[in-house]
Design an enzyme around this catalytic site. Structure first.
Site, PDB file in Angstrom:
ATOM      1  N   ASP A  35       7.929   7.055 148.201  1.00  0.00           N
ATOM      2  CA  ASP A  35       8.996   7.025 149.216  1.00  0.00           C
ATOM      3  C   ASP A  35      10.190   7.808 148.677  1.00  0.00           C
ATOM      4  O   ASP A  35      10.315   8.016 147.465  1.00  0.00           O
ATOM      5  CB  ASP A  35       9.416   5.594 149.566  1.00  0.00           C
ATOM      6  CG  ASP A  35      10.023   4.831 148.386  1.00  0.00           C
ATOM      7  OD1 ASP A  35       9.503   4.972 147.256  1.00  0.00           O
ATOM      8  OD2 ASP A  35      11.021   4.110 148.591  1.00  0.00           O
ATOM      9  N   GLU A  81      10.242   1.867 146.537  1.00  0.00           N
ATOM     10  CA  GLU A  81      11.094   1.813 145.355  1.00  0.00           C
ATOM     11  C   GLU A  81      12.545   2.011 145.724  1.00  0.00           C
ATOM     12  O   GLU A  81      13.444   1.348 145.192  1.00  0.00           O
ATOM     13  CB  GLU A  81      10.663   2.891 144.340  1.00  0.00           C
ATOM     14  CG  GLU A  81      11.278   2.720 142.953  1.00  0.00           C
ATOM     15  CD  GLU A  81      12.640   3.381 142.766  1.00  0.00           C
ATOM     16  OE1 GLU A  81      13.311   3.094 141.776  1.00  0.00           O
ATOM     17  OE2 GLU A  81      13.046   4.192 143.635  1.00  0.00           O
TER      18      GLU A  81
HETATM   19  N1  BES Z   1      14.252   7.739 139.908  1.00  0.00           N
HETATM   20  C1  BES Z   1      15.310   6.867 140.223  1.00  0.00           C
HETATM   21  C2  BES Z   1      15.872   6.115 139.042  1.00  0.00           C
HETATM   22  C3  BES Z   1      16.407   6.945 137.911  1.00  0.00           C
HETATM   23  C4  BES Z   1      16.912   8.214 138.100  1.00  0.00           C
HETATM   24  C5  BES Z   1      16.420   6.406 136.654  1.00  0.00           C
HETATM   25  C6  BES Z   1      17.386   8.957 137.036  1.00  0.00           C
HETATM   26  C7  BES Z   1      16.916   7.132 135.590  1.00  0.00           C
HETATM   27  C8  BES Z   1      17.389   8.408 135.788  1.00  0.00           C
HETATM   28  C9  BES Z   1      14.839   5.861 141.247  1.00  0.00           C
HETATM   29  O1  BES Z   1      14.066   6.430 142.278  1.00  0.00           O
HETATM   30  C10 BES Z   1      16.044   5.311 141.945  1.00  0.00           C
HETATM   31  O2  BES Z   1      16.788   6.052 142.506  1.00  0.00           O
HETATM   32  N2  BES Z   1      16.176   4.002 141.939  1.00  0.00           N
HETATM   33  C11 BES Z   1      17.198   3.360 142.681  1.00  0.00           C
HETATM   34  C12 BES Z   1      16.827   1.916 142.725  1.00  0.00           C
HETATM   35  C13 BES Z   1      17.455   1.117 143.796  1.00  0.00           C
HETATM   36  C14 BES Z   1      17.416   1.717 145.151  1.00  0.00           C
HETATM   37  C15 BES Z   1      16.897  -0.284 143.828  1.00  0.00           C
HETATM   38  C16 BES Z   1      18.551   3.610 142.058  1.00  0.00           C
HETATM   39  O3  BES Z   1      18.687   3.666 140.827  1.00  0.00           O
HETATM   40  O4  BES Z   1      19.496   3.755 142.817  1.00  0.00           O
HETATM   41 ZN    ZN Z   2      15.524   7.475 143.599  1.00  0.00          ZN
END
Ligand code: BES
Ligand code: ZN
Length: 457
Positions: free
Chosen positions: A89, A154
């Site tokens: 997603d 996610e």
């Molecule tokens: N890929 C990211 C998380 C990430 C990005 C970790 C760069 C470390 C470095 C992930 O898809 C993400 O965006 N997660 C969300 C989680 C939330 C919506 C619960 C975030 O971190 O905002």
């Molecule tokens: Zn993300």
């Protein structure tokens, strides 16, 4: 193994084309109107896994978006089992007008593919599928057992994956989780992420009079909800950049002197960051370095605020309500449910007279830190070294992947965060992109990891 690496070189173009096909599917999980597209992306991955000759690949429906589960156990008992996790997603592409080319029409510019999800996380997750293909199709015996878990939620906090892993503990039994959904430390500087922040995501409504009002006729008599919102939000962070919510820092683990000195050794160029972002200062909580602040300290940020008139020209109006979205990034041992409660209580406590407030908890996730002695990290390090020609750095990242904490709690396993993206990939932002060179090197690193892992067990 050279057969595997040759296969990857020979099939580079086709791998890219398959990725572009996946990127054309607008699988935005935040928006219910895209539910069929999210399912299409899931089906694409399942079908791709079947086409590479994996023993089992299935789509599991959930009350939300499907989960893809696959398995290949050719290596047999005694060999390590790696659970690959990724998400198909993506975040909404908004604001659309800032994209140079449409978000779901991938194009290559300067060696990178531009599309929503290119880096986060379709491009990165797909590296492992193609690494597996290289093993399965080049006639080499895959040295590890593989399980795959791809989810479509996610970006909205994985609400259906947590129950899924609880219900399928036996099926998901593994020695470690392998994830590519983080960034490298810098271009050509591979890194292994050993910590992620948690998250509490809140929405606040400030409600005033029962209708919009003429700002001249009523100005000076009522509490304007937008003004009230600004007062409330401005109180949440003090002049030292610290969050003022009582109890907010109570459970925060301070960095040890060893951790602080490890942070200080990481090559970090603040001037380059200022230049890249076109800003004149890097700021935040007093007493901590930038690297510490962006990964090992909790934060509070508004992600959106609205109310009143936002169209062209000037309309004289006092809005009847105002809203804001606020995210708080959390670090060990903060608990997102407790933080959400403290936030709501404090907002109610500080709201000015003349308005009501309503606070909602959207989603949350726990922070996670992996033990640096875990043997899987050494194998990942060797794989990076072999492909990138240098040993990876170890760093903690500021983003969140909420399921990582659950993998540890529910399945009892560590996650290896083997990111191939860059912080400059513009994830969650217009013109997201992913270097095709890193897509290619990512496939090779993943394939190498499967080769070298058994000798570390
Ligand atoms: N890929 C990211 C998380 C990430 C990005 C970790 C760069 C470390 C470095 C992930 O898809 C993400 O965006 N997660 C969300 C989680 C939330 C919506 C619960 C975030 O971190 O905002
Ligand atoms: Zn993300």
């Amino acid at each position: 193994m050279s057969n595997v690496q040759n296969y990857i070189d020979q099939n580079q173009k086709r791998f890219e084309e398959e990725l572009f096909e996946l990127l054309r599917i607008p699988s935005v999980s935040t928006n219910s109107s895209h539910k069929p597209d999210v399912k299409k992306a899931a089906e694409f991955l399942r079908d791709n896994l079947i086409s590479i000759g994996i023993e089992k690949a299935e789509l599991h429906e959930t009350p939300g978006n499907p989960i893809i589960y696959a398995e290949h156990s050719e290596a047999g008992p005694g060999k390590p089992t790696v659970l690959i996790y990724g998400h198909y997603d993506v975040q909404p592409p908004d604001p659309l007008h800032l994209w140079k080319t449409p978000p779901f029409e991938p194009v290559v510019r300067n060696g990178a593919v531009y599309a929503r999800g290119a880096s986060d996380d379709k491009g990165q997750a797909f590296t492992h599928v193609k690494a597996l293909e290289a093993w399965l199709k080049s006639g080499e015996k895959l040295p590890v057992n593989i399980k795959i878990l791809f989810e479509g939620e996610e970006e909205i906090g994985s609400p259906n994956l947590v129950p899924f892993i609880k219900q399928n503990k036996e099926m998901l039994k593994c020695d470690m989780v392998l994830i590519s959904d983080t960034s490298m430390f810098a271009k050509d500087t591979p890194s292994i992420t050993y910590g992620l922040r948690g998250l509490a995501y809140m929405e606040v409504d400030v409600i005033g009079p029962n209708r919009d009002l003429h700002s001249g006729v009523y100005g000076g008599t009522i509490k304007n909800p937008l003004n009230a919102m600004c007062e409330i939000m401005a109180k949440l962070i003090d002049d030292d950049g610290r969050v003022t919510i009582p109890g907010f820092y109570d459970d925060v683990q301070e960095l040890t002197p060893e951790e602080k000195s490890a942070y200080a050794k990481l090559p970090y160029d603040e001037e380059a960051l200022k230049k890249e972002l076109d800003i004149d200062a890097i700021t935040g909580e007093k007493g901590y370095t930038t690297l510490e602040r962006r990964s090992a300290r909790p934060t509070l940020d508004m992600n959106g605020m609205w109310g009143g008139y936002q169209g062209e020209g000037a309309k004289t109006v006092l809005p009847s309500m105002a809203s804001a979205k606020v995210s708080m990034r959390l670090v060990p041992d903060q608990d997102h449910k407790k933080i959400a409660r403290l936030f709501a209580d404090y907002i109610h406590q500080i709201k000015p007279e003349g308005v009501r407030v309503e606070v909602r908890d959207h989603h949350g996730g726990e922070p996670a830190v992996t033990d640096l002695h875990f043997y899987g990290l050494q194998a990942a390090s060797e794989a990076f070294h072999a492909v990138y020609g240098k040993k990876p750095l170890f760093s903690r990242e500021g983003g969140s992947i909420p399921i990582v904490a659950d993998f540890e709690k529910v399945l009892g396993v560590n996650s290896i965060l083997m990111g191939f993206g860059l912080n400059s990939d513009s994830i969650h932002s217009p013109n997201e992109h992913f270097s095709l060179n890193d897509f290619h090197r990512g496939i090779k690193t993943s394939a190498k990891f499967f080769e070298v892992l058994p000798k570390y067990k």
